[in-house]
Design an enzyme around this catalytic site. Structure first.
Site, short mmCIF file in Angstrom:
data_model
loop_
_atom_site.label_atom_id
_atom_site.label_comp_id
_atom_site.label_asym_id
_atom_site.label_seq_id
_atom_site.Cartn_x
_atom_site.Cartn_y
_atom_site.Cartn_z
N HIS A 27 0.81 -1.23 0.00
CA HIS A 27 0.00 0.00 0.00
C HIS A 27 0.84 1.27 0.00
O HIS A 27 0.33 2.36 -0.32
CB HIS A 27 -0.94 0.03 1.21
CG HIS A 27 -1.99 -1.03 1.20
ND1 HIS A 27 -2.85 -1.21 0.15
CD2 HIS A 27 -2.30 -1.97 2.13
CE1 HIS A 27 -3.67 -2.22 0.42
NE2 HIS A 27 -3.34 -2.71 1.60
N ASP A 79 -5.11 -12.62 3.56
CA ASP A 79 -6.36 -12.15 4.15
C ASP A 79 -7.58 -12.37 3.25
O ASP A 79 -8.68 -11.92 3.58
CB ASP A 79 -6.26 -10.66 4.55
CG ASP A 79 -5.54 -9.81 3.53
OD1 ASP A 79 -5.22 -10.31 2.43
OD2 ASP A 79 -5.28 -8.63 3.84
N ASP A 93 -3.17 -10.48 -2.22
CA ASP A 93 -3.78 -9.96 -1.00
C ASP A 93 -5.23 -9.60 -1.28
O ASP A 93 -5.60 -9.23 -2.40
CB ASP A 93 -3.01 -8.71 -0.56
CG ASP A 93 -3.37 -8.23 0.83
OD1 ASP A 93 -2.61 -8.55 1.78
OD2 ASP A 93 -4.39 -7.55 0.98
N HIS A 129 -6.80 -7.05 -0.41
CA HIS A 129 -6.87 -5.63 -0.72
C HIS A 129 -5.98 -5.29 -1.92
O HIS A 129 -4.89 -5.84 -2.06
CB HIS A 129 -6.42 -4.78 0.48
CG HIS A 129 -7.20 -5.05 1.72
ND1 HIS A 129 -6.70 -5.77 2.78
CD2 HIS A 129 -8.47 -4.68 2.06
CE1 HIS A 129 -7.61 -5.84 3.74
NE2 HIS A 129 -8.69 -5.20 3.33
#
Length: 310
Positions: free
Chosen positions: A88, A212, A125, A127
């Protein structure tokens, strides 16, 4: 430090250092994120440097092993279990528990120090890896493929986001419908990830390995099994062996269920070692396969993967 500033602004690096030394512990980003703040302690800057350094050391080790491949045997992959994660982080901003973008730093390092000009980054991931996406959005030397849950934080990663300028078509976003699990992940790999990798012909493959998307994870709503990560890792290792001399480095990203994380990471290691999966599906998942098929068909058409042309 030149390896870090190949990706991040020098002023940003100094800001992180100053924060750790003079202001920590303190929140540095995501003040309104319901999943939690991004904060720094007095050791966070050094920890981030170590995480990035581990990624570079693994690139060195994998390249060295690959150069010796002529003597026989399979090239071992590299795997970094490190925190903080990185995907990120942008050029000048921390975000989503990330301070330095480890996979982006490793990609530039592979190019600049080892002459591996074509780098594939695969991010699974839950996200979207917005930082990595933005850092290479106009770059045709890095293929960025990101499989994530559709419509969740940070809100980026729509399928129409495909790159710009010379990088047009070298960003492939795969937003997965809510509820997608093992079957959808396998479909996305077979129909998008593998053909995109074969067309690109990378010199090294880097994985932002988040866990996740596991059904046990509390943050979002994908339903991967622990064994899904065995499948993904096994298949990407096969691609690395076929396309780029076995050069594969995996870097841990997210994962917030201790059971789901530990099982899934062990499944990745089993796959890298050529061992069978040790975890059978442990819950019943009804996946939105019609929506997944439809989404994948649109992405294949958008990126010319039906005919293998751009």
């Amino acid at each position: 430090m030149e390896e870090i500033t190949a990706v991040h602004d020098a002023d940003y690096i100094q800001q992180l250092k100053d924060t750790a030394e003079n202001k920590a512990p303190t929140v540095v980003a995501d003040f309104d994120d319901p999943d939690g703040f991004t904060y720094m302690t007095g050791t966070s800057f050094d920890d981030a440097l170590k995480a990035s350094g581990a990624a570079l050391a693994l690139v060195d080790a994998v390249v060295k092993a690959s150069n010796k491949r002529a003597t026989g045997g399979e090239v071992p992959a590299g795997y970094s279990i490190a925190r903080p994660p990185g995907h990120h982080a942008t050029a000048n901003q921390p975000m989503g528990f990330c301070l330095l973008n480890n996979v982006a730093i490793a990609a530039r390092y592979a190019q600049q120090h080892h002459g591996l000009q074509k780098v594939m980054i695969l991010d699974w991931d839950v996200h979207h890896g917005n930082g990595t996406n933005d850092l290479f959005y106009d770059d045709d030397t890095v293929l960025m493929v990101d499989m994530h849950e559709d419509g969740v934080w940070p809100g980026s990663g729509q399928l129409q986001e495909t790159g710009t300028g010379r990088g047009q078509g070298y960003t492939i976003n795969i937003p997965m419908p809510i509820g997608s699990g093992d079957a959808a992940a396998r479909l996305a790999f077979d129909k998008i990830i593998q053909p995109a990798a074969i067309r690109f012909q990378p010199n090294i493959i880097l994985i932002s390995a988040g866990y996740d998307a596991h059904w046990r994870d509390p943050l979002e709503k994908l339903n991967f099994y622990s064994s899904t990560y065995h499948f993904l890792t096994k298949r990407v290792k096969q691609l690395a062996n076929k396309l780029c001399g076995g050069r594969l480095v995996m870097l841990m990203e997210g994962g917030y269920s201790l059971q789901g994380l530990s099982e899934s990471v062990s499944e990745s290691f089993l796959a890298l070692l050529g061992e069978p999966s040790h975890h059978q599906p442990d819950t019943e998942v009804i996946e939105p396969m019609e929506a997944a098929w439809s989404q994948i068909a649109v992405i294949r058409k958008l990126h010319g993967l039906e005919q293998g042309t751009r």
